[in-house]
Design a protein around this motif. Sequence first.
Motif, short mmCIF file in Angstrom:
data_model
loop_
_atom_site.label_atom_id
_atom_site.label_comp_id
_atom_site.label_asym_id
_atom_site.label_seq_id
_atom_site.Cartn_x
_atom_site.Cartn_y
_atom_site.Cartn_z
N ALA A 204 0.85 -1.22 0.00
CA ALA A 204 0.00 0.00 0.00
C ALA A 204 0.87 1.25 0.00
N VAL A 205 0.34 2.32 -0.61
CA VAL A 205 1.03 3.61 -0.60
C VAL A 205 0.45 4.42 0.55
N VAL A 206 1.33 5.02 1.39
CA VAL A 206 0.85 5.75 2.57
C VAL A 206 0.55 7.21 2.22
N LEU A 207 -0.58 7.67 2.71
CA LEU A 207 -0.91 9.10 2.58
C LEU A 207 -1.16 9.66 3.98
N ASP A 208 -0.27 10.54 4.45
CA ASP A 208 -0.52 11.24 5.71
C ASP A 208 -1.10 12.60 5.34
N ASN A 209 -2.39 12.75 5.63
CA ASN A 209 -3.06 13.97 5.18
C ASN A 209 -3.27 14.99 6.31
N SER A 210 -2.51 14.84 7.43
CA SER A 210 -2.67 15.75 8.58
C SER A 210 -2.61 17.21 8.14
N ASN A 211 -1.68 17.50 7.23
CA ASN A 211 -1.50 18.89 6.83
C ASN A 211 -1.88 19.15 5.38
#
Length: 232
Positions: A204-211
């Motif tokens: 899986a490709v990680v997406l951290d969308n916090s910002n």
Amino acid sequence: MDNRKLITIAIDGFSSSGKSTMAKKLAKNIGYAYIDTGAMYRAVTLFSLRNGFFHGNNLDIESLEEALAGINISFAVNCEGRTETMLNGENVEKEIRGMDVSSKVSIVAAVGTVRKALVAQQQAMGKEKGIVMDGRDIGTVVFPDAEMKVYVDASPETRAQRRYDELRAKGDNVTYEEVLANVTERDRIDTTRKESPLRKADDAVVLDNSNMTIEEQDKWLLDLYNKISSQE
Ligand code: DC
């Protein structure tokens, strides 16, 4: 839709990570079906609450298992184009999003027989591909061969704030602290349960969308789809 080969898109992540909003938008953009698997676990939870299977936080698993075959979950599209969850023919979209269901759903989602029944339904819904499905175990259990897998992450505080804003906008009289406690507790149960705990699939490709803004994450997802589907 263009003539690219249909693929399966699995989007997993923590509660209130914004994955449903982005998954829904992507599906609409590319003409795919969208399935919110969390809504299915929520509908089973509502059924359990209504039928008295809960005594505080204790779930009468045996009664739920006996009733399972009689729980029919489907999705209907309303006149504004929004998908709504149906439980035995009744529209329960609003009720499954409230705090009563939210505070019990992890308990239901940890029951192996419930997962088995819902996973089988999800696999049937996606067998023709051309689907965006979001949940916790889509890339690991439901569609381990999905061509596109995304794992969405964001800090508990960011997610609690989003959920709090959403609930307040709907008129739910909750406090931020209650929502943060619920998010943290659900994270704990979802990642430590024996049955299909939430974890990132190796591919899986990680997406951290916090910002990230909503527009930025939508573009990120669409770019990834364009890249993967052009290689298929
Ligand atoms: O995404 P959500 O917050 O609506 O999910 C509700 C609950 O269902 C959450 O506690 C995790 C569980 N769930 C799951 O175990 N597996 C899925 N595929 C989707 C949701």
